[in-house]
Design a protein around this motif. Structure first.
Motif, PDB file in Angstrom:
ATOM      1  N   LEU A  28     -10.322   9.902 -25.761  1.00 50.59           N
ATOM      2  CA  LEU A  28     -10.879   9.189 -24.373  1.00 50.59           C
ATOM      3  C   LEU A  28     -12.686   9.657 -24.301  1.00 50.59           C
ATOM      4  CD1 LEU A  28     -11.294   7.971 -21.617  1.00 50.59           C
ATOM      5  CD2 LEU A  28     -10.337  10.274 -20.642  1.00 50.59           C
ATOM      6  N   GLY A  29     -12.677  10.698 -25.040  1.00 55.21           N
ATOM      7  CA  GLY A  29     -14.430  11.501 -25.150  1.00 55.21           C
ATOM      8  C   GLY A  29     -15.061  10.228 -26.038  1.00 55.21           C
ATOM      9  N   THR A  30     -14.617   9.989 -27.149  1.00 54.15           N
ATOM     10  CA  THR A  30     -15.291   9.068 -27.998  1.00 54.15           C
ATOM     11  C   THR A  30     -15.470   7.636 -27.163  1.00 54.15           C
ATOM     12  OG1 THR A  30     -14.665  10.309 -29.808  1.00 54.15           O
ATOM     13  CG2 THR A  30     -15.471   7.762 -30.108  1.00 54.15           C
ATOM     14  N   VAL A  31     -14.345   7.155 -26.663  1.00 51.78           N
ATOM     15  CA  VAL A  31     -14.432   5.782 -26.007  1.00 51.78           C
ATOM     16  C   VAL A  31     -15.114   5.768 -24.748  1.00 51.78           C
ATOM     17  CG1 VAL A  31     -12.951   4.086 -24.803  1.00 51.78           C
ATOM     18  CG2 VAL A  31     -12.145   5.158 -26.894  1.00 51.78           C
ATOM     19  N   ALA A  93     -10.891  20.374 -24.439  1.00 48.18           N
ATOM     20  CA  ALA A  93      -9.800  20.296 -23.840  1.00 48.18           C
ATOM     21  C   ALA A  93      -8.863  19.483 -24.685  1.00 48.18           C
ATOM     22  CB  ALA A  93      -9.753  19.463 -22.598  1.00 48.18           C
ATOM     23  N   GLY A  94      -9.208  18.721 -25.392  1.00 48.05           N
ATOM     24  CA  GLY A  94      -8.412  17.956 -26.583  1.00 48.05           C
ATOM     25  C   GLY A  94      -8.071  19.023 -27.783  1.00 48.05           C
ATOM     26  N   VAL A  95      -9.328  19.841 -28.121  1.00 46.88           N
ATOM     27  CA  VAL A  95      -8.965  20.645 -29.088  1.00 46.88           C
ATOM     28  C   VAL A  95      -8.025  21.764 -28.986  1.00 46.88           C
ATOM     29  CG1 VAL A  95     -10.224  22.724 -30.450  1.00 46.88           C
ATOM     30  CG2 VAL A  95     -11.175  20.522 -30.401  1.00 46.88           C
ATOM     31  N   LEU A  96      -8.103  22.364 -27.393  1.00 52.87           N
ATOM     32  CA  LEU A  96      -7.005  23.328 -27.051  1.00 52.87           C
ATOM     33  C   LEU A  96      -5.703  22.821 -27.125  1.00 52.87           C
ATOM     34  CD1 LEU A  96      -9.402  24.965 -24.242  1.00 52.87           C
ATOM     35  CD2 LEU A  96      -9.049  25.656 -26.455  1.00 52.87           C
ATOM     36  N   LEU A  97      -5.554  21.708 -26.611  1.00 50.91           N
ATOM     37  CA  LEU A  97      -4.065  21.007 -26.354  1.00 50.91           C
ATOM     38  C   LEU A  97      -3.471  20.713 -27.599  1.00 50.91           C
ATOM     39  CD1 LEU A  97      -4.893  18.896 -22.910  1.00 50.91           C
ATOM     40  CD2 LEU A  97      -3.445  20.871 -23.319  1.00 50.91           C
ATOM     41  N   THR A  98      -4.355  20.411 -28.850  1.00 53.19           N
ATOM     42  CA  THR A  98      -3.672  19.976 -30.114  1.00 53.19           C
ATOM     43  C   THR A  98      -3.470  21.072 -30.742  1.00 53.19           C
ATOM     44  OG1 THR A  98      -6.046  19.237 -30.866  1.00 53.19           O
ATOM     45  CG2 THR A  98      -4.532  17.795 -29.731  1.00 53.19           C
ATOM     46  N   SER A  99      -3.544  22.447 -30.382  1.00 58.82           N
ATOM     47  CA  SER A  99      -3.537  23.609 -31.474  1.00 58.82           C
ATOM     48  C   SER A  99      -2.086  23.689 -32.013  1.00 58.82           C
ATOM     49  CB  SER A  99      -3.523  24.768 -30.351  1.00 58.82           C
ATOM     50  OG  SER A  99      -2.661  24.901 -29.488  1.00 58.82           O
ATOM     51  N   LEU A 166      -4.953  11.739 -44.073  1.00 56.37           N
ATOM     52  CA  LEU A 166      -6.111  10.994 -43.441  1.00 56.37           C
ATOM     53  C   LEU A 166      -6.968  11.754 -42.703  1.00 56.37           C
ATOM     54  CD1 LEU A 166      -7.213   7.899 -43.026  1.00 56.37           C
ATOM     55  CD2 LEU A 166      -5.957   7.979 -40.907  1.00 56.37           C
ATOM     56  N   VAL A 167      -6.608  12.666 -42.042  1.00 52.09           N
ATOM     57  CA  VAL A 167      -7.421  13.487 -41.072  1.00 52.09           C
ATOM     58  C   VAL A 167      -8.283  14.409 -42.204  1.00 52.09           C
ATOM     59  CG1 VAL A 167      -7.562  15.307 -39.592  1.00 52.09           C
ATOM     60  CG2 VAL A 167      -6.027  13.310 -39.068  1.00 52.09           C
ATOM     61  N   ARG A 168      -7.582  14.796 -43.028  1.00 52.88           N
ATOM     62  CA  ARG A 168      -8.136  15.517 -43.997  1.00 52.88           C
ATOM     63  C   ARG A 168      -9.420  14.859 -44.716  1.00 52.88           C
ATOM     64  NH1 ARG A 168      -6.364  20.357 -46.127  1.00 52.88           N
ATOM     65  NH2 ARG A 168      -7.083  20.932 -48.350  1.00 52.88           N
ATOM     66  N   ARG A 169      -8.972  13.679 -45.155  1.00 52.74           N
ATOM     67  CA  ARG A 169     -10.127  13.214 -45.983  1.00 52.74           C
ATOM     68  C   ARG A 169     -11.269  12.648 -45.235  1.00 52.74           C
ATOM     69  NH1 ARG A 169      -5.592  10.635 -48.284  1.00 52.74           N
ATOM     70  NH2 ARG A 169      -5.689   8.789 -46.921  1.00 52.74           N
ATOM     71  N   THR A 170     -10.744  11.955 -44.056  1.00 51.42           N
ATOM     72  CA  THR A 170     -12.162  11.662 -43.228  1.00 51.42           C
ATOM     73  C   THR A 170     -13.132  12.876 -42.871  1.00 51.42           C
ATOM     74  OG1 THR A 170     -10.635  11.781 -41.317  1.00 51.42           O
ATOM     75  CG2 THR A 170     -10.930   9.591 -42.596  1.00 51.42           C
ATOM     76  N   ALA A 171     -12.226  13.829 -42.457  1.00 54.25           N
ATOM     77  CA  ALA A 171     -13.138  15.192 -42.005  1.00 54.25           C
ATOM     78  C   ALA A 171     -14.278  15.417 -43.148  1.00 54.25           C
ATOM     79  CB  ALA A 171     -12.182  16.334 -41.831  1.00 54.25           C
ATOM     80  N   LEU A 172     -13.904  15.488 -44.499  1.00 51.47           N
ATOM     81  CA  LEU A 172     -14.619  15.798 -45.477  1.00 51.47           C
ATOM     82  C   LEU A 172     -15.842  14.681 -45.754  1.00 51.47           C
ATOM     83  CD1 LEU A 172     -12.290  17.193 -48.329  1.00 51.47           C
ATOM     84  CD2 LEU A 172     -14.291  18.278 -47.210  1.00 51.47           C
ATOM     85  N   TRP A 212     -14.499  11.221 -36.241  1.00 53.45           N
ATOM     86  CA  TRP A 212     -13.357  12.012 -36.464  1.00 53.45           C
ATOM     87  C   TRP A 212     -12.283  12.292 -35.531  1.00 53.45           C
ATOM     88  CZ3 TRP A 212     -11.565  17.179 -36.082  1.00 53.45           C
ATOM     89  CH2 TRP A 212     -10.732  17.545 -37.175  1.00 53.45           C
ATOM     90  N   VAL A 213     -12.683  12.691 -34.194  1.00 51.81           N
ATOM     91  CA  VAL A 213     -12.082  13.095 -33.213  1.00 51.81           C
ATOM     92  C   VAL A 213     -11.060  11.803 -32.706  1.00 51.81           C
ATOM     93  CG1 VAL A 213     -12.968  14.984 -32.457  1.00 51.81           C
ATOM     94  CG2 VAL A 213     -13.414  12.856 -31.383  1.00 51.81           C
ATOM     95  N   LEU A 214     -11.735  10.723 -32.763  1.00 51.75           N
ATOM     96  CA  LEU A 214     -10.905   9.383 -32.652  1.00 51.75           C
ATOM     97  C   LEU A 214      -9.810   9.169 -33.514  1.00 51.75           C
ATOM     98  CD1 LEU A 214     -10.895   6.683 -30.877  1.00 51.75           C
ATOM     99  CD2 LEU A 214     -12.364   5.573 -32.558  1.00 51.75           C
ATOM    100  N   VAL A 215     -10.223   9.461 -35.067  1.00 51.19           N
ATOM    101  CA  VAL A 215      -9.256   9.257 -36.010  1.00 51.19           C
ATOM    102  C   VAL A 215      -8.046  10.270 -35.938  1.00 51.19           C
ATOM    103  CG1 VAL A 215      -8.902   9.319 -38.409  1.00 51.19           C
ATOM    104  CG2 VAL A 215     -10.764   8.016 -37.767  1.00 51.19           C
ATOM    105  N   THR A 216      -8.276  11.532 -35.466  1.00 51.89           N
ATOM    106  CA  THR A 216      -7.438  12.498 -35.468  1.00 51.89           C
ATOM    107  C   THR A 216      -6.632  12.189 -34.119  1.00 51.89           C
ATOM    108  OG1 THR A 216      -9.174  14.026 -36.395  1.00 51.89           O
ATOM    109  CG2 THR A 216      -7.234  15.004 -35.062  1.00 51.89           C
ATOM    110  N   GLY A 217      -7.422  11.865 -33.160  1.00 52.95           N
ATOM    111  CA  GLY A 217      -6.366  11.648 -31.894  1.00 52.95           C
ATOM    112  C   GLY A 217      -5.455  10.514 -32.153  1.00 52.95           C
ATOM    113  N   LEU A 218      -5.868   9.574 -32.620  1.00 49.72           N
ATOM    114  CA  LEU A 218      -4.818   8.543 -33.038  1.00 49.72           C
ATOM    115  C   LEU A 218      -3.575   8.771 -33.902  1.00 49.72           C
ATOM    116  CD1 LEU A 218      -7.533   5.355 -33.512  1.00 49.72           C
ATOM    117  CD2 LEU A 218      -5.832   5.775 -31.676  1.00 49.72           C
TER     118      LEU A 218
END
Length: 241
Positions: A28-31, A93-99, A166-172, A212-218
């Protein structure tokens, strides 16, 4: 005689609710940022908004006039500043909740803290538009430009992301792109008539973390529970930050 009973285990739906909610907030943040960015820039009439020459922050300027070499007049500045603040709140909030969505027994504190600080940075620039206090706005924006991209690189080598390739590669990839964008931003500021516009360079710096947070969220919505590794071999090759 006293007896003890084991606590009732939490149902799977409850265990998975936090990461799913966090993932939804990251998306939602990115969108919302992308939608409001498009709406606010389209409201510019005289001058028109340019992705090549204009800073992102020009969209949040509350007065019309020359700012940092650009003619700025943003009729919907309140909406853009709301988008900045919302981006920060939803990111934190998203970072905290996905811990608990990451590989167990891995320390995610370093890169997650950096992402959260980047979220605070978005809140600051939304509260302090560039034409109200340029110094405060610029200092507040630094974590977005630097810390957010470093966080991506750290996440990309962290053991916590090893089970989400996927999350790892896109982060780098995005982290490197973001730091390159920061270098180009510095060049564009030093030479406004150079080969790259400040608007393009700034977006190369700012957008990687949002993408990245969009990719990670999905990815977390698809697999909310922390995935287990396929095997235990070669674990020594992964960092533990």
């Amino acid at each position: 005689m006293t007896t003890t009973t084991d606590p009732t285990p939490k149902p799977a739906t409850e265990i998975l609710l936090r990461p799913r909610l966090g993932a939804a907030l990251l998306i939602l943040g990115t969108v919302q940022f992308s939608i409001l960015h498009t709406i606010v820039q389209s409201a510019w009439a005289d001058p028109t908004y340019s992705w090549w020459n204009n800073y992102i922050s020009d969209l949040g300027a509350i007065h019309c006039g020359p700012i940092l070499g650009n003619d700025v007049c943003s009729p919907l500045h309140a909406s853009m500043n709301t988008a900045f603040i919302s981006q920060g709140v939803l990111l934190i909030a998203g970072v905290l909740l996905t811990s608990n969505a990451w590989f167990p027994k891995s320390n995610t504190g370093v890169w997650r803290t950096m992402v959260a600080v980047t979220g605070l940075s978005w809140i600051v620039i939304g509260l302090i538009p560039e034409d109200v206090n340029l110094t405060g706005h610029s200092i507040g924006a630094l974590p977005i430009f630097i810390l957010g991209n470093i966080a991506l690189i750290v996440a990309g080598v962290s053991a916590s992301t090893r089970t989400r390739p996927l999350v790892r590669r896109t982060a780098l990839i995005l982290g490197v792109l973001g730091l390159l964008g920061f270098a180009l931003t510095a060049i564009a500021i030093a030479n406004p008539e150079g080969i790259i516009g400040i608007g393009v360079a700034e977006r190369m710096t700012v957008f990687p973390l949002q993408i990245w947070v969009l990719v990670t969220g999905l990815n977390i919505l698809k697999r909310p529970q922390a995935p287990q590794p396929a095997g235990r071999t070669r674990e020594v090759q992964f960092f533990t930050v």
